[in-house]
Design an enzyme around this catalytic site. Sequence first.
Site, PDB file in Angstrom:
ATOM      1  N   SER A  33      -2.101   2.005  -3.456  1.00  0.00           N
ATOM      2  CA  SER A  33      -1.164   2.806  -4.245  1.00  0.00           C
ATOM      3  C   SER A  33      -1.022   2.352  -5.690  1.00  0.00           C
ATOM      4  O   SER A  33      -0.488   3.087  -6.516  1.00  0.00           O
ATOM      5  CB  SER A  33       0.217   2.809  -3.585  1.00  0.00           C
ATOM      6  OG  SER A  33       0.826   1.535  -3.686  1.00  0.00           O
ATOM      7  N   LYS A 102       5.292  -1.566  -6.526  1.00  0.00           N
ATOM      8  CA  LYS A 102       5.240  -0.357  -7.349  1.00  0.00           C
ATOM      9  C   LYS A 102       5.641  -0.721  -8.778  1.00  0.00           C
ATOM     10  O   LYS A 102       6.060  -1.834  -9.067  1.00  0.00           O
ATOM     11  CB  LYS A 102       6.208   0.714  -6.824  1.00  0.00           C
ATOM     12  CG  LYS A 102       6.073   1.059  -5.344  1.00  0.00           C
ATOM     13  CD  LYS A 102       4.801   1.799  -5.002  1.00  0.00           C
ATOM     14  CE  LYS A 102       4.750   2.111  -3.502  1.00  0.00           C
ATOM     15  NZ  LYS A 102       3.432   2.675  -3.111  1.00  0.00           N
TER      16      LYS A 102
END
Length: 218
Positions: A33, A102
């Site tokens: 991701s 993230k």
Amino acid sequence: MLREFVIVIGLALLVSLLVKTWLMQAFFIPTGSMENTLVKDDRVIVNKLVPSPISLQRGDIIVFEDPDHWLPAAPPVQHSRLTNALTFVGLMPSDEGNHLIKRVIGLPGDHVVCCNQDKQLMVNGAALTEPYLFPGDTPSQETFDITVPAGKVWVMGDHRSDSADSRPHDDNSGGAKGSVPESLIVGRAFALVWPIEHWAWLSNPSETFTGIPTTTAK
């Protein structure tokens, strides 16, 4: 001689444990991701002094505990006692399967919108130019208009088309459900240390977020 050796090893393990607990910790990258900034199975070092006493910044890459079943249930991994011990004292990276990594896009009080007519994210009315995005990705395939609640941050992966981040977990709540509580943040990733050929400092792309108006979370 043996006694001195045991004392030195013991002190080294104690120092490592204290560093892991209060200052720094190593983590595996579990998914793609954050490509191409980070790829699966990379190892990063996290500064645990963020977000307190060092404040978070927009653009920081953070490791945080799973807020609310963002991750699928992982099968239990069996490790040897030695591996468990080395992980406990901080000599091996954690792979507990309950942490995510993230990039912080919105701080408490920020108004984050996707997207303007040029397909750019907007933070407090300012358009973002994001050089770290995965090649070919748009800033977001999903549109949203949220305000980050107090005590939380809005996070997104750099590989936007392959990142289960704040967006799909918000459930049209305007930022309430998709934002990550600061209390779950382990720290800021500042160095990619393994494999050796990937070694890099994970600097904050401050130029992306320069000039964004400041807001106060309510």
